[in-house]
Design a protein around this motif. Structure first.
Motif, PDB file in Angstrom:
ATOM      1  N   ASP A  13     -10.408  14.341   2.399  1.00  8.47           N
ATOM      2  CA  ASP A  13     -10.553  14.927   1.065  1.00  8.47           C
ATOM      3  C   ASP A  13      -9.274  14.765   0.257  1.00  8.47           C
ATOM      4  OD1 ASP A  13     -13.169  15.697   1.528  1.00  8.47           O
ATOM      5  OD2 ASP A  13     -12.635  17.768   2.050  1.00  8.47           O
ATOM      6  N   ILE A  14      -8.138  14.959   0.902  1.00  5.67           N
ATOM      7  CA  ILE A  14      -6.857  14.826   0.215  1.00  5.67           C
ATOM      8  C   ILE A  14      -6.648  13.387  -0.233  1.00  5.67           C
ATOM      9  CG2 ILE A  14      -4.347  14.930   0.511  1.00  5.67           C
ATOM     10  CD1 ILE A  14      -4.873  17.314   2.429  1.00  5.67           C
ATOM     11  N   VAL A  15      -6.876  12.438   0.670  1.00  6.08           N
ATOM     12  CA  VAL A  15      -6.653  11.020   0.351  1.00  6.08           C
ATOM     13  C   VAL A  15      -7.574  10.573  -0.765  1.00  6.08           C
ATOM     14  CG1 VAL A  15      -6.890   8.678   1.265  1.00  6.08           C
ATOM     15  CG2 VAL A  15      -5.744  10.434   2.618  1.00  6.08           C
ATOM     16  N   ARG A  16      -8.811  11.010  -0.740  1.00  6.87           N
ATOM     17  CA  ARG A  16      -9.777  10.584  -1.758  1.00  6.87           C
ATOM     18  C   ARG A  16      -9.534  11.251  -3.114  1.00  6.87           C
ATOM     19  NH1 ARG A  16     -12.120  10.295   3.160  1.00  6.87           N
ATOM     20  NH2 ARG A  16     -13.430   8.490   3.603  1.00  6.87           N
ATOM     21  N   SER A  17      -8.679  12.269  -3.157  1.00  6.17           N
ATOM     22  CA  SER A  17      -8.434  12.973  -4.414  1.00  6.17           C
ATOM     23  C   SER A  17      -7.222  12.444  -5.176  1.00  6.17           C
ATOM     24  CB  SER A  17      -8.250  14.470  -4.144  1.00  6.17           C
ATOM     25  OG  SER A  17      -7.023  14.712  -3.479  1.00  6.17           O
ATOM     26  N   VAL A  18      -6.427  11.582  -4.575  1.00  7.87           N
ATOM     27  CA  VAL A  18      -5.236  11.071  -5.259  1.00  7.87           C
ATOM     28  C   VAL A  18      -5.617   9.952  -6.231  1.00  7.87           C
ATOM     29  CG1 VAL A  18      -3.696  11.692  -3.357  1.00  7.87           C
ATOM     30  CG2 VAL A  18      -4.676   9.404  -3.426  1.00  7.87           C
ATOM     31  N   ASP A  19      -4.736   9.710  -7.195  1.00  7.01           N
ATOM     32  CA  ASP A  19      -5.000   8.669  -8.203  1.00  7.01           C
ATOM     33  C   ASP A  19      -4.569   7.286  -7.744  1.00  7.01           C
ATOM     34  OD1 ASP A  19      -6.058  10.513  -9.983  1.00  7.01           O
ATOM     35  OD2 ASP A  19      -4.094  10.965 -10.831  1.00  7.01           O
ATOM     36  N   GLU A  20      -3.504   7.219  -6.954  1.00  7.47           N
ATOM     37  CA  GLU A  20      -2.997   5.939  -6.472  1.00  7.47           C
ATOM     38  C   GLU A  20      -2.737   6.044  -4.983  1.00  7.47           C
ATOM     39  OE1 GLU A  20       0.175   4.113  -8.638  1.00  7.47           O
ATOM     40  OE2 GLU A  20      -0.387   5.167 -10.473  1.00  7.47           O
ATOM     41  N   LEU A  21      -2.987   4.947  -4.274  1.00  8.60           N
ATOM     42  CA  LEU A  21      -2.814   4.962  -2.829  1.00  8.60           C
ATOM     43  C   LEU A  21      -2.361   3.590  -2.354  1.00  8.60           C
ATOM     44  CD1 LEU A  21      -3.332   6.680  -0.205  1.00  8.60           C
ATOM     45  CD2 LEU A  21      -5.560   5.577  -0.114  1.00  8.60           C
ATOM     46  N   VAL A  22      -1.413   3.589  -1.428  1.00  9.17           N
ATOM     47  CA  VAL A  22      -0.967   2.376  -0.760  1.00  9.17           C
ATOM     48  C   VAL A  22      -1.357   2.511   0.709  1.00  9.17           C
ATOM     49  CG1 VAL A  22       1.032   1.017  -0.043  1.00  9.17           C
ATOM     50  CG2 VAL A  22       0.947   1.978  -2.348  1.00  9.17           C
ATOM     51  N   VAL A  23      -2.010   1.488   1.250  1.00  4.98           N
ATOM     52  CA  VAL A  23      -2.418   1.467   2.658  1.00  4.98           C
ATOM     53  C   VAL A  23      -1.523   0.482   3.390  1.00  4.98           C
ATOM     54  CG1 VAL A  23      -4.284   0.917   4.265  1.00  4.98           C
ATOM     55  CG2 VAL A  23      -4.802   2.014   2.080  1.00  4.98           C
ATOM     56  N   MET A  24      -0.917   0.925   4.493  1.00  6.60           N
ATOM     57  CA  MET A  24      -0.096   0.045   5.328  1.00  6.60           C
ATOM     58  C   MET A  24      -0.713  -0.005   6.723  1.00  6.60           C
ATOM     59  SD  MET A  24       3.766   0.949   4.220  1.00  6.60           S
ATOM     60  CE  MET A  24       3.740   2.430   3.247  1.00  6.60           C
ATOM     61  N   ASN A  25      -1.153  -1.185   7.110  1.00  8.87           N
ATOM     62  CA  ASN A  25      -1.784  -1.386   8.412  1.00  8.87           C
ATOM     63  C   ASN A  25      -0.836  -2.134   9.344  1.00  8.87           C
ATOM     64  OD1 ASN A  25      -4.386  -0.299   7.866  1.00  8.87           O
ATOM     65  ND2 ASN A  25      -4.897  -2.141   6.740  1.00  8.87           N
ATOM     66  N   ASP A  26      -0.401  -1.460  10.390  1.00 11.54           N
ATOM     67  CA  ASP A  26       0.338  -2.134  11.447  1.00 11.54           C
ATOM     68  C   ASP A  26      -0.701  -2.673  12.427  1.00 11.54           C
ATOM     69  OD1 ASP A  26       2.364  -3.063  13.058  1.00 11.54           O
ATOM     70  OD2 ASP A  26       2.788  -1.122  13.956  1.00 11.54           O
ATOM     71  N   GLU A  27      -0.403  -3.775  13.063  1.00  9.58           N
ATOM     72  CA  GLU A  27      -1.377  -4.419  13.960  1.00  9.58           C
ATOM     73  C   GLU A  27      -2.659  -4.735  13.193  1.00  9.58           C
ATOM     74  OE1 GLU A  27      -0.830  -5.378  17.209  1.00  9.58           O
ATOM     75  OE2 GLU A  27       1.227  -4.777  16.807  1.00  9.58           O
ATOM     76  N   ALA A  28      -2.499  -5.271  11.995  1.00  5.46           N
ATOM     77  CA  ALA A  28      -3.618  -5.477  11.074  1.00  5.46           C
ATOM     78  C   ALA A  28      -4.642  -6.490  11.565  1.00  5.46           C
ATOM     79  CB  ALA A  28      -3.085  -5.896   9.709  1.00  5.46           C
ATOM     80  N   HIS A  29      -4.274  -7.295  12.555  1.00  9.44           N
ATOM     81  CA  HIS A  29      -5.256  -8.263  13.059  1.00  9.44           C
ATOM     82  C   HIS A  29      -6.453  -7.553  13.691  1.00  9.44           C
ATOM     83  CE1 HIS A  29      -2.350  -7.554  16.341  1.00  9.44           C
ATOM     84  NE2 HIS A  29      -3.382  -7.706  17.144  1.00  9.44           N
ATOM     85  N   HIS A  30      -6.336  -6.261  13.920  1.00  6.11           N
ATOM     86  CA  HIS A  30      -7.461  -5.479  14.441  1.00  6.11           C
ATOM     87  C   HIS A  30      -8.303  -4.854  13.326  1.00  6.11           C
ATOM     88  CE1 HIS A  30      -5.912  -5.671  18.521  1.00  6.11           C
ATOM     89  NE2 HIS A  30      -4.744  -5.214  18.101  1.00  6.11           N
TER      90      HIS A  30
END
Length: 78
Positions: A13-30
């Motif tokens: 709920d918190i994440v979906r309520s923000v106006d801007e978001l940066v996603v950082m994926n470590d081990e992104a090949h998964h």
């Protein structure tokens, strides 16, 4: 002392309520299998933000798995 915090916070709920978001994926090949829960969650968050006129500002995927390095033309936006 055996006190606990009884409040329940839904991070989704918190994440979906923000106006801007940066996603950082470590081990992104998964991460780029559309059947995976993490992929579906990121897609859902992005789609809900689009409905509010926003979206994920940046998704940074890092991996040390060389066979997963892609040409820029093969990358696509959600």
């Amino acid at each position: 002392m055996n006190q606990t915090n009884e409040s329940i916070i839904d991070l989704g709920d918190i994440v979906r309520s923000v106006d801007e978001l940066v996603v950082m994926n470590d081990e992104a090949h998964h991460m780029h299998d559309s059947r995976m829960a993490w992929f579906k969650s990121i897609q859902d968050i992005h789609n809900r933000m689009l409905q509010k006129g926003g979206g994920i500002s940046l998704q940074l995927d890092v991996t040390a798995t060389l066979d997963m390095i892609m040409e820029p033309s093969s990358c696509k936006h959600m």
